[in-house]
Design an enzyme around this catalytic site. Structure first.
Site, PDB file in Angstrom:
ATOM      1  N   SER B  47       0.823  -1.215   0.000  1.00  0.00           N
ATOM      2  CA  SER B  47       0.000   0.000   0.000  1.00  0.00           C
ATOM      3  C   SER B  47       0.856   1.263   0.000  1.00  0.00           C
ATOM      4  O   SER B  47       0.339   2.354  -0.254  1.00  0.00           O
ATOM      5  CB  SER B  47      -0.930   0.000   1.213  1.00  0.00           C
ATOM      6  OG  SER B  47      -0.147  -0.039   2.396  1.00  0.00           O
ATOM      7  N   HIS B  48       2.148   1.145   0.302  1.00  0.00           N
ATOM      8  CA  HIS B  48       3.020   2.316   0.267  1.00  0.00           C
ATOM      9  C   HIS B  48       4.162   2.155  -0.728  1.00  0.00           C
ATOM     10  O   HIS B  48       5.197   2.793  -0.601  1.00  0.00           O
ATOM     11  CB  HIS B  48       3.560   2.630   1.666  1.00  0.00           C
ATOM     12  CG  HIS B  48       2.521   3.219   2.557  1.00  0.00           C
ATOM     13  ND1 HIS B  48       1.663   2.448   3.294  1.00  0.00           N
ATOM     14  CD2 HIS B  48       2.159   4.511   2.793  1.00  0.00           C
ATOM     15  CE1 HIS B  48       0.836   3.244   3.973  1.00  0.00           C
ATOM     16  NE2 HIS B  48       1.114   4.490   3.681  1.00  0.00           N
ATOM     17  N   GLU B 188      -8.674  -0.630   2.234  1.00  0.00           N
ATOM     18  CA  GLU B 188      -9.257  -1.947   2.541  1.00  0.00           C
ATOM     19  C   GLU B 188     -10.760  -1.953   2.261  1.00  0.00           C
ATOM     20  O   GLU B 188     -11.319  -2.965   1.839  1.00  0.00           O
ATOM     21  CB  GLU B 188      -9.012  -2.304   4.006  1.00  0.00           C
ATOM     22  CG  GLU B 188      -7.552  -2.604   4.315  1.00  0.00           C
ATOM     23  CD  GLU B 188      -7.339  -2.926   5.791  1.00  0.00           C
ATOM     24  OE1 GLU B 188      -7.710  -4.038   6.196  1.00  0.00           O
ATOM     25  OE2 GLU B 188      -6.827  -2.056   6.518  1.00  0.00           O
TER      26      GLU B 188
END
Lengths: 345, 345
Positions: B47-48, B188
């Site tokens: 996610s990063h 999410e």
């Protein structure tokens, strides 16, 4: 319904001081402790009010606290202050250091107070609220007794490790929160046990590390941190910042030192103080007015600010006095009359 | 199963820099951003990782970030440092200020870094881990986009407000945690929507403030903070300390400024750095060795330390390279070839 009788804040203070001095605590320490204990009753925080007197006397009787300790503020000029509590109660050490902490934060923008080797029985909100009234934002934390299992673990290791924060307001009481990083306080589990009521799911595990709703099994086992692995991480951070980093006891060592949770834990404490105007310098904004925007928006959608109930109780106590039950008055009588003999070994 | 192909850390860095420079970002900023983005891929924090490139290009294309901003560290000698990011990305501002932050914490025991007017797209663990490797404990926080309702409220006001903490270790990677103070990340919820799966209870409320398990209703409504009123209080503290107190945007203003969550939020950030040996001075204890006792006790009961999975992924990436899908390679190709034209307005 239990009959209640009112006592003035000043009169309750006088009686609490009597109890503490009668038990052999030095005058300045007794005054300081009474301010905190009476503030708990005034704000209807019953768990931090006169209920605490027995615990204070018990640890004194056990010879595990220095009732005559004279706190000592170490000299220096940087952002980190140290005050030695000398194995005594934390409150007189905080009071001694508070003006210098405020002065350093005013000058430097940021300051930290380390309280060394103290017994902490009081709510942290008391301290951070005082700092916020002096115009500072403040963050405070300390370890306690090993009673909480880390997320994914099975046995007590972390304390109920309270975290408190305050932010100054204009024309209103400071924004203040203060909570244990366990799902529930140990006292709440004890209350369920006495009432014969099962615990909610997710509060505790038994001595074998299995989830339990049985209060006695929970007391023999471990509590759980609030908020799963995130709360567990915050509780671990408190062990590190206010325990390991200070070279003071973490909750496991405090637990061993005091021989269980019957006596108050012994450890250090960490308080950070921030001068908002210093941090906002150059932004062209007023950090206190900015805070008000957030509080307005929270209240505007019907949510409560954390200390609202406490401040309402305070307003009532200041107008009408503090209301205690006859049993509470009898306990005060007994503690004043018997001193240390009033508490079990 | 999706086929994966390996790329070396150095080669992925080179390609990410290409993408960012190709989009008009100045060289030093592109290098700094690439270090953070590649660290995300290396640690399998997808996610990063390179997933973030599109978001960075989108906000650039919208003219809402200064890709050519040159961060400026303000002069001074006290514990509070300020670095002006000038409406650019946060990472080069942090990198510029980092040596001085470390030096001040070394000298004074305690220092704070204020990053002004930045866009923050990276994980906070990257920054606090670097500080812990320099021997400091570090605490970092920032607001984000209003997407979370305060406990007891009904509408988005707080950000997903990340909180990160690191503590140095000897002979092991630092203890590091980093999490959003919402129950779940917005991404999410989006993943549940795409998969047509209901959300777990307690994640979100709809636009009318009622609990919902419908992902679309949640995206149109508000997420909930982790840990009920305690997590909500911590998220509020982050708004105050890293928003109001700095005179920088809180999450609601960031949301308005960027016209919603499609563009990265714009705000400030606060990083506190502590020199453990300074705080432990006089205790006769080694604060790092004390930390090890806690980590041993956590691991000894079978619980995981927060960053263990990340460090394991890192070891693998350092030995074998970073494994990406063909779709990810294609995305890199496309972004390198088309630059800003590759992203939607």
């Amino acid at each position: 319904m239990t009959a209640l009788r009112s006592i003035s804040i000043a009169e309750l203070h006088r009686r609490v001081v009597n109890v503490l001095q009668g038990a052999g605590i030095r005058s300045e320490t007794a005054q300081s402790m009474a301010r905190v204990i009476v503030a708990g009753e005034r704000d209807n925080c019953k768990s931090h009010g006169i209920y605490r007197l027995e615990g204070c006397l018990r640890v004194l009787k056990a010879g595990k606290v220095a009732g005559d300790a004279v706190p000592q503020l170490l000299p220096g000029s940087g952002p980190v202050l140290q005050v030695l509590a000398g194995g005594g109660f934390a409150c007189p050490a905080f009071e001694l250091a508070q003006p210098e902490l405020v002065a350093r934060a005013e000058t430097l923008g940021l300051a930290a107070l380390v309280i060394r080797d103290c017994l902490h029985f009081s709510a942290l909100w008391y301290e951070v609220e005082l700092l916020a009234r002096a115009g500072l934002a403040a963050l405070s934390m300390c370890p306690s007794h090993a009673a909480v299992a880390p997320a994914g673990g099975t046995a007590p290791l972390l304390g109920t490790n309270p975290l408190a924060f305050a932010y100054p307001r204009t024309g209103a009481h400071p924004y203040v929160f203060d909570f244990a990083t366990s799902v529930a306080a140990r006292g709440e589990i004890e209350l369920h046990r006495r009432a014969g009521k099962p615990l909610p799911e997710g509060w505790a595990m038994d001595a074998d590390g299995n989830p339990t709703t049985d209060p006695q099994a929970a007391l023999d086992g471990a509590m759980l941190p609030f908020g799963g692995h995130k709360g567990s991480a915050i509780s671990t951070m408190i062990e590190l910042m206010a325990g390991a980093m200070l070279g003071e006891f973490m909750s496991a060592e405090a637990h061993r030192e005091m021989g269980g949770t019957r006596l108050l834990p012994r450890h250090g404490a960490l308080i950070l103080a921030f001068k908002p105007a210093h941090f906002a310098a150059g932004s062209g904004r007023d950090p206190i007015a900015e805070g008000e925007q957030l509080f307005d928006a929270i209240a505007g959608q019907g949510a409560r600010l954390p200390s609202q109930r406490r401040y309402a109780a305070r307003a009532r106590a200041e107008a009408e006095g503090i209301f205690l039950t006859e049993a509470e008055f009898e306990q005060l009588d007994r503690l004043e009359r018997l001193g240390l003999a009033a508490v079990e070994d």
